[in-house]
Scaffold this motif. Sequence first.
Motif, short mmCIF file in Angstrom:
data_model
loop_
_atom_site.label_atom_id
_atom_site.label_comp_id
_atom_site.label_asym_id
_atom_site.label_seq_id
_atom_site.Cartn_x
_atom_site.Cartn_y
_atom_site.Cartn_z
N ASP A 284 0.82 -1.56 -0.18
CA ASP A 284 -0.32 0.28 0.03
C ASP A 284 0.91 0.90 -0.06
OD1 ASP A 284 0.24 -1.35 2.57
OD2 ASP A 284 -0.46 1.18 3.00
N LEU A 285 1.85 1.35 0.75
CA LEU A 285 3.43 2.10 0.47
C LEU A 285 3.66 2.48 -1.19
CD1 LEU A 285 4.17 1.81 4.17
CD2 LEU A 285 3.23 3.65 3.13
N ILE A 286 3.65 1.88 -1.31
CA ILE A 286 4.35 1.58 -2.85
C ILE A 286 3.10 2.63 -4.08
CG2 ILE A 286 4.98 0.27 -5.09
CD1 ILE A 286 6.31 -1.33 -3.12
N TYR A 287 2.08 1.96 -3.40
CA TYR A 287 1.16 2.44 -4.19
C TYR A 287 0.68 4.11 -3.82
CZ TYR A 287 -4.34 3.61 -5.46
OH TYR A 287 -4.88 3.98 -6.11
N LYS A 288 1.19 4.50 -2.11
CA LYS A 288 0.83 5.36 -1.93
C LYS A 288 2.10 6.32 -3.07
CE LYS A 288 -1.92 4.43 1.55
NZ LYS A 288 -2.10 3.88 2.93
N MET A 289 3.20 6.06 -2.88
CA MET A 289 4.62 6.73 -3.44
C MET A 289 3.78 6.86 -5.16
SD MET A 289 7.62 5.55 -4.42
CE MET A 289 7.19 4.34 -6.02
N GLY A 290 3.59 6.23 -6.04
CA GLY A 290 2.57 6.13 -6.74
C GLY A 290 1.84 7.15 -7.37
N ALA A 291 0.59 7.40 -6.28
CA ALA A 291 -0.54 8.55 -6.05
C ALA A 291 0.51 9.75 -5.94
CB ALA A 291 -0.93 8.11 -4.85
N ALA A 292 1.96 9.50 -5.04
CA ALA A 292 2.34 11.26 -5.13
C ALA A 292 3.25 11.27 -6.52
CB ALA A 292 3.35 10.56 -3.70
N VAL A 293 3.73 10.32 -6.90
CA VAL A 293 4.23 10.70 -8.50
C VAL A 293 3.20 11.60 -9.43
CG1 VAL A 293 5.98 9.35 -10.15
CG2 VAL A 293 6.29 8.98 -8.09
N ALA A 294 2.33 10.51 -9.27
CA ALA A 294 1.09 11.24 -10.37
C ALA A 294 0.87 12.70 -10.00
CB ALA A 294 0.71 10.51 -9.83
N ARG A 295 0.73 12.86 -8.68
CA ARG A 295 -0.06 14.02 -8.55
C ARG A 295 1.56 15.34 -8.81
NH1 ARG A 295 -1.62 12.06 -3.04
NH2 ARG A 295 0.96 12.80 -2.27
N GLN A 296 2.36 15.05 -8.56
CA GLN A 296 3.38 15.75 -8.47
C GLN A 296 4.11 16.38 -10.68
OE1 GLN A 296 6.39 13.66 -6.51
NE2 GLN A 296 5.88 14.03 -4.62
N SER A 297 4.05 14.46 -10.94
CA SER A 297 3.99 14.83 -12.96
C SER A 297 2.59 15.47 -12.70
CB SER A 297 3.79 13.71 -13.56
OG SER A 297 4.72 12.98 -12.73
N ARG A 298 1.51 15.59 -12.71
CA ARG A 298 0.47 16.11 -13.69
C ARG A 298 0.70 17.83 -12.50
NH1 ARG A 298 -3.63 13.87 -15.65
NH2 ARG A 298 -3.40 15.57 -16.65
N ARG A 299 1.24 18.20 -11.93
CA ARG A 299 1.30 19.93 -11.30
C ARG A 299 2.56 19.88 -12.09
NH1 ARG A 299 2.10 23.97 -10.61
NH2 ARG A 299 1.80 25.31 -9.17
N LEU A 300 3.17 19.60 -12.84
CA LEU A 300 4.32 19.97 -13.64
C LEU A 300 4.63 19.95 -15.54
CD1 LEU A 300 7.89 21.36 -13.65
CD2 LEU A 300 8.09 18.49 -13.39
N GLY A 301 2.57 19.12 -15.40
CA GLY A 301 2.99 19.07 -17.04
C GLY A 301 2.82 18.13 -17.07
N ILE A 302 3.11 16.58 -16.38
CA ILE A 302 4.02 16.03 -17.38
C ILE A 302 2.45 14.32 -17.10
CG2 ILE A 302 5.30 13.84 -17.16
CD1 ILE A 302 7.32 15.54 -15.76
N HIS A 303 2.70 14.40 -18.22
CA HIS A 303 1.56 12.89 -18.63
C HIS A 303 1.25 11.66 -18.45
CE1 HIS A 303 0.65 16.69 -20.49
NE2 HIS A 303 0.07 16.94 -20.03
N VAL A 304 3.16 11.53 -18.81
CA VAL A 304 3.48 10.27 -19.48
C VAL A 304 4.60 9.48 -17.51
CG1 VAL A 304 4.01 7.97 -20.40
CG2 VAL A 304 2.67 9.59 -21.16
N ASN A 305 4.49 8.95 -16.84
CA ASN A 305 5.45 7.92 -16.37
C ASN A 305 6.35 6.95 -16.95
OD1 ASN A 305 8.10 7.66 -14.85
ND2 ASN A 305 6.87 7.38 -13.05
N PHE A 306 7.14 6.86 -17.01
CA PHE A 306 8.19 5.43 -18.07
C PHE A 306 8.78 4.62 -16.51
CE2 PHE A 306 9.03 8.03 -22.36
CZ PHE A 306 7.53 7.02 -22.50
N ALA A 307 7.50 4.13 -16.48
CA ALA A 307 7.89 2.84 -15.05
C ALA A 307 6.76 2.65 -14.43
CB ALA A 307 7.98 4.06 -13.76
#
Length: 998
Positions: free
Chosen positions: A143-166
């Motif tokens: 669940d913590l890894i999922y929450k990390m993914g959610a945080a990466v998504a928030r930060q990416s979208r905030r920066l105008g990024i739509h795809v993470n190669f991961a």
Amino acid sequence: MPLSVRQRLLACTLSVLFFAQTVHSQTVPSFLKANPRWVDSVFNAMTPDQRISQLIMVAGFSNRTQSYEDSLMTLVRTYQIGGIVFFQGGPIRQARLINRLQTVAKVPMLVALDGEWGLGMRLDSTVRFPYQMTMGAIQGRDDLIYKMGAAVARQSRRLGIHVNFAPVADVNNNPNNPVINFRSFGEDKEAVARKALAYMKGMQDNGLLTSLKHFPGHGDTGTDSHYDLPLISKNREQLDQLELYPFRKLIDAGAAGVMIAHLNIPALDSTPNLPSTLSRKVVTDLLKNELGFGGLIYSDAMNMKGVMKYFPSGIADRMGLEAGMDVLEYTLDIPRAIAEVKQAIADGRLSQADIDARCRKVLAAKAWSGLDRYKPVDLMNLVRDLNEPESNLINRLLTEEALTVLKNDREPSGEPLIPLLNLGTKRIASVSLDAAQETSFQKMLANYTAVKSFNIAASTADTTIERIRKELEGYDVLLVGVHLSNIRPAVQYGVTPKTVALLKELCETGKAVVSVFGNPYALNKLEGLDKARGLIMAYQLTSFTEELAAQLIFGAIPAKGKLPVTVNEQFKLNDGIATSSISRLKYTIPEEVGVDSYFLTAKVDSLMQVALEQKATPGGVVEMAKDGKVIFRKAYGTHTYEGLTPTKEDDLFDLASVTKVSTSTPALMRLVDEGKFDLNKTMGDYLPSFKNSNKADLVWRDVLTHQAGLKASIAFWLDTKNPDGTWKDHTFSEEKHGPYKVEITDHLFMHKKYRKTIFETIRDSPVSTKKDYVYSDLSFILYPQIVEKMTDQNFEDYLKKNIYEPLGATTLTFNPMRFYPLPRIVPTEYDSVFRKTLVWGRVHDEGAAMLGGLSGHAGLFGTSNDLLKLAQMYLQKGYYGGKQFISPQTITEFTRYQFPEKGSRRGIGFDKPTFKYSGNAPRNASPQSFGHSGFTGTFIWVDPQYNISYVFMSNRVYPSRSHTKLITLNIRTNVADALYEGILRGPTSNVATILATP
């Protein structure tokens, strides 16, 4: 023999049924259904060339020159490229560049980033989450890894990024893999699939497209595809059993994207030197048809030697699309790539329908990502938003869960060495190898007890090493940190011959507890670990791993992790020894206990700024803990108004009356537990010289609650003065000689027998018959005598050996100049009347000074951190660090209201909140809370209802005790109320989600 019509129909039917069942088992990527009207509208407005361009991603860098950015703008404007993948730069620069590029793109571009461990993999000033190998060690907290993914998504979208190669879904079963290695979750295919799925879902559920990599599996190769074409010689059955397993699981779960690796795999396509990127058998037959993948298929970077070694740019891009890929990443020669694709269409190797279908898929991904309603990246507070406290919290929790103990010898008592117990009996040193300066590991170790630090770097001279070697002989435990600055196998994971030799030598002392901050495969290159008494694998070198490994050693956190790979015969997959926590303070951030750090920091900073501006104090230190976790520790101001010495977190302060609850009160509590002291007996019972005095029948319970009728205080020094201002005989001398041995200042010495006069003065002082509440120092001056008589120990020795040293509170001491340099001790008052000098390094209280600096009412010095350990021990009902110092019953008795029916707010020794708010305690303090304030500006408070402990240090009496604004402004209690308010506000929604366990 030819099949009949019926047989052919049956075979066709079975094939359709099988395909239907296979497709049914897949979760169709959600982006494919996004805004079809917008997709149709945009698609219909495109030329055939523009549809090809939508399948190309150009590389982007935001750390280059203006001319580079201009050329990139021209490229996008000319060819209307579909996307850009960023590799290096910073968030503000990248956001500006994205905004510029999007203005010239007729269709907003899909922005991608290679962020396997978050934006910090590519961009400065952003969050770096743990490597996947580190997270591979985590057990049961996907669940913590999922929450990390959610945080990466928030930060990416905030920066105008739509795809993470991961995420990386490769199973790293080759220890010598030069390119995947620590980027993989490990060698267990089930764990890799499970953890990669958690990461993928965390991102996709929060609006970020993902790309599994590196299909069909890059984990078992000794070649880096950036520099050559790796050969995978496994047969199809082996690939099915291992490499393909995680990809199947994640595709079935709705993966949005898959990245194809540059690998030559004869079992899948026997074409010589053909990278899987360009193989129709791999991309279309295996991935699309057999595995049923319908999301976006990306190439690995088309500039890599794994593809370009045999196929030049342009041709390789065309062949990739012919193989079945949707998006070409990092195309070098865009004009040639487009021309080659157009020629392939003309030649019939590709159809326009193929291009159109893939273009629509890309447009659907853009619509799903919000590009159908495009907005530029907002630069306001961008860096702050990208470095949200929630990410700090996730980083800490992931690291904590991953730390792995691989060796833990037992002590002679039978107890495991980790966590370290009995601190008062051990001399501890820390040695950081490959570190020229004090490390985060060493700084955190020093929070727990006195730890002598040594650092040995590559440049450290042999003579220095020899001196360290000799000095280490005097220590019982050596906490060794191996700080490996490189994580890659090509450079031996940063292991040098010098490190190997030194580590082996330290382990052979039989005293070493080793923490390895680096790649787990480095264990195979470190000799002598079998002789270490303890071994902790921390997986990488970060402030989080260093700080939390130190906390694990001292039992603030348990060890839970297990090795995600096999290193050698000694260290194998799933090795890991669980350790326990022993209720020592943990050091973390407010979010871990559900408090908003922005709110708490802003409130405390604001109050302390008022204190400094109003000259309520030159400086101070605030330290707070909740649930056994230190969540705030900060120094403010300077030592004096005139000086430039900044106040530091580890400065020593004169505790003044906080001494009462730090020396006399805990000593009496222990004596109560031992049956040596009875609160209901009298002063005459324990002080023989008081038996015939007016205090003989005063009950200790009344005395300790300040209602026995004792005077508030006595200015003993005034009795030493003659009317003309000179000293009386046998009192003071300005020179040290004969019986004048009690040092008051550098130029004032008291007669050694005058101490007796002080006690006689207390004995003979009047007692009020009213027995009203009058706060009195006098009895606390007497408690050292009682303790010494009952224990046959010097008062200070008793406290240090039985309380302070076992707590690890080694700075709590009288007369601190014996042990600490003067600049580390905060000055108090300029005494213009009695001592006629700046009181610095000596006790501020005149009476305590005349007692040689040692008394039960004043004279103790210490840091906020060590005082907080004592407060936390009280909060934990007398338990701390694996030791019961005081019984819970005695703690409860001493900290309860004793005479509430009389309106008294006092516990035994402790202060408590008044029944109507008066400012002596925090406004939100519960009736169960207790503490004490000190005249010099110190404060300690404990609240069991809120599970908090709090320490405030200041020298508000500088330069004069007439400075009372710290008191009148209620700074100390208002700062405490900021913590209460933070608790009552509760966490932000994101933090609440992170803290929620499954």
